[in-house]
Scaffold this active site. Structure first.
Site, PDB file in Angstrom:
ATOM      1  N   ASP A 147       0.832  -1.204   0.000  1.00 37.33           N
ATOM      2  CA  ASP A 147       0.000   0.000   0.000  1.00 37.33           C
ATOM      3  C   ASP A 147       0.865   1.253   0.000  1.00 37.33           C
ATOM      4  O   ASP A 147       1.343   1.691   1.046  1.00 37.33           O
ATOM      5  CB  ASP A 147      -0.913  -0.017   1.229  1.00 37.33           C
ATOM      6  CG  ASP A 147      -1.934   1.110   1.219  1.00 37.33           C
ATOM      7  OD1 ASP A 147      -2.056   1.784   0.172  1.00 37.33           O
ATOM      8  OD2 ASP A 147      -2.598   1.313   2.242  1.00 37.33           O
ATOM      9  N   ASP A 164      -1.586   4.910  -5.765  1.00 41.81           N
ATOM     10  CA  ASP A 164      -1.990   4.101  -4.616  1.00 41.81           C
ATOM     11  C   ASP A 164      -2.094   2.630  -4.995  1.00 41.81           C
ATOM     12  O   ASP A 164      -3.076   2.207  -5.606  1.00 41.81           O
ATOM     13  CB  ASP A 164      -3.329   4.629  -4.091  1.00 41.81           C
ATOM     14  CG  ASP A 164      -3.733   4.009  -2.770  1.00 41.81           C
ATOM     15  OD1 ASP A 164      -3.037   3.087  -2.305  1.00 41.81           O
ATOM     16  OD2 ASP A 164      -4.745   4.443  -2.200  1.00 41.81           O
TER      17      ASP A 164
END
Length: 390
Positions: free
Chosen positions: A57, A258
């Site tokens: 992440d 992301d």
């Protein structure tokens, strides 16, 4: 992608390398496995080491995993929980330590232990900040170990069968910051690879030797706000250019890269103009008035290179070409629907995440690119790559 509770938004700690010198010929590297729209990195935690699989992440910092005991709200996990009582290298971190001071959402327990609270779009993660040994493999085949601060989660309400997260943001508690690397790169497998061949994995690499170089590489500057924000100027549909901002120049750092979010989300005005142009260039009639789809742009025929347009994403100084396989997907496996994979931020949590969050460049469109982040040059690079072959 985490958002702080503080809702966390999408000092360099000491770097400890145990028993092995990292060189360009011995690059720390971990396996990546696709799972339900996410990509899981294998890391071993503790002594003796226990394998955990965490979501990579770039939209958050904290490294954390569900731990024993976990409260009654904890969603059943596909991997065993980490049991700190079985590790000889586990130690809790004081709330007065520098690591706790730099932790967004960190606070003090009555026992002076550092407690964290992290909010995600699907729930809340709470636990204690601890010090542990983390071990990954390397290109030489030997293991490399690091002492890191990570979260041991005991109160997690996220509705996911994999909750562990490997935060790769630019903040001080991210995995990449803690191991002392100046760069890292990864190659994500296309969505659904796990359904066609579950044995296929890809790689994430850290430090010297992880650079993205060679033919076809394009690079764009990033702005680090704990995450990586780049400037998206527009998108071409075939030969037709659609600007990010219809009334002027695009603002710097308008797009967050992301890896922890599947979606490619754009502001409403930009998205609407882009969708109009995509419709124009597909001669097939879209599906209308289907309650399963809402307002999504979908077709009953698979969109391929033959019947769909190539989209070129124009970042500042870098053009990234996306083929229909990267921009259209089949959201419901039981239906022959093929839908535009780019979405409108008005329909997502991005709408509530502050002015600097104008859009998200998620993991679905990152697939089959070797993507590298370099903290010295402050650049993110893209290289078209068959990630199934790494």
């Amino acid at each position: 992608m985490a958002s702080g509770v503080l809702f966390h938004s999408c000092f360099l700690l000491s770097y400890y390398l145990i028993g092995l010198l990292v060189t360009a010929h011995n690059v720390p590297q971990a396996q990546l496995t696709p799972h339900n729209g996410q990509h899981l990195m294998k890391v071993s935690i503790g002594t003796p080491p226990v394998d955990i699989y965490g979501i990579v992440d770039t939209g958050s910092d904290l490294v954390w995993t569900p731990c024993v005991p976990c409260n009654d709200n904890c969603f059943k996990q596909i991997h065993p929980l980490f049991d700190p009582k079985k590790s000889s290298t586990y130690s809790e971190i004081s709330c007065h330590s520098e690591k706790c001071q730099v932790l967004d959402g960190g606070h003090c327990s009555p026992q002076n232990i550092c407690i964290y609270s992290y909010g995600y779009s699907s729930g809340l993660a709470q636990g204690v900040l601890v010090k542990e040994k983390a071990t990954i493999t390397s290109t030489s085949g030997q293991a490399v170990s690091f002492d890191i601060a990570f979260g041991c989660g005991h109160n997690n309400t996220l509705h996911s069968d994999v909750q562990a997260t490997i935060g790769l943001g630019s903040g001080p508690l991210s995995f990449v910051s803690q191991i002392g690397g100046k760069r890292f790169s990864y190659c994500l497998l296309p969505r659904g690879t796990e359904y066609t061949d579950a044995s296929i994995t890809s790689k994430i690499s850290f430090g010297n030797g992880s650079e993205v170089v060679g033919d076809g590489v394009v690079s764009t500057p990033f702005i680090a706000r704990d995450q990586y924000f780049v400037t998206l100027e527009g998108i071409s549909v075939g030969d037709t250019y659609v600007s990010f901002n219809s009334s002027g120049k695009a603002s710097k750092g308008n797009m967050c890269i992301d890896s922890g979010s599947p979606m490619f989300a754009l502001p409403p005005d930009f998205y609407n103009r882009l969708e109009v142009e995509v419709k124009k260039q597909i001669s097939i009639d879209p599906i209308k008035d289907d309650p399963n789809l809402g307002t999504r742009l979908c077709y009953r025929t698979k969109i391929t290179n033959e019947n769909g347009p190539i989209l070129t994403v124009h970042f500042e100084g870098a053009d990234v070409e996306l083929k229909p396989i990267q921009t259209f997907n089949q959201p419901l496996k039981e239906y022959e629907y093929y839908c535009f994979g780019i979405t409108n931020t008005a329909n997502t949590e991005v709408a509530y995440m502050g002015d600097h969050y104008q859009g998200i460049y998620g993991n679905y469109v990152q697939a089959n690119f070797l993507i590298g982040f370099d903290f010295e040059t402050r650049m993110v690079s893209f290289k078209p790559t068959d990630c199934t072959k790494l």
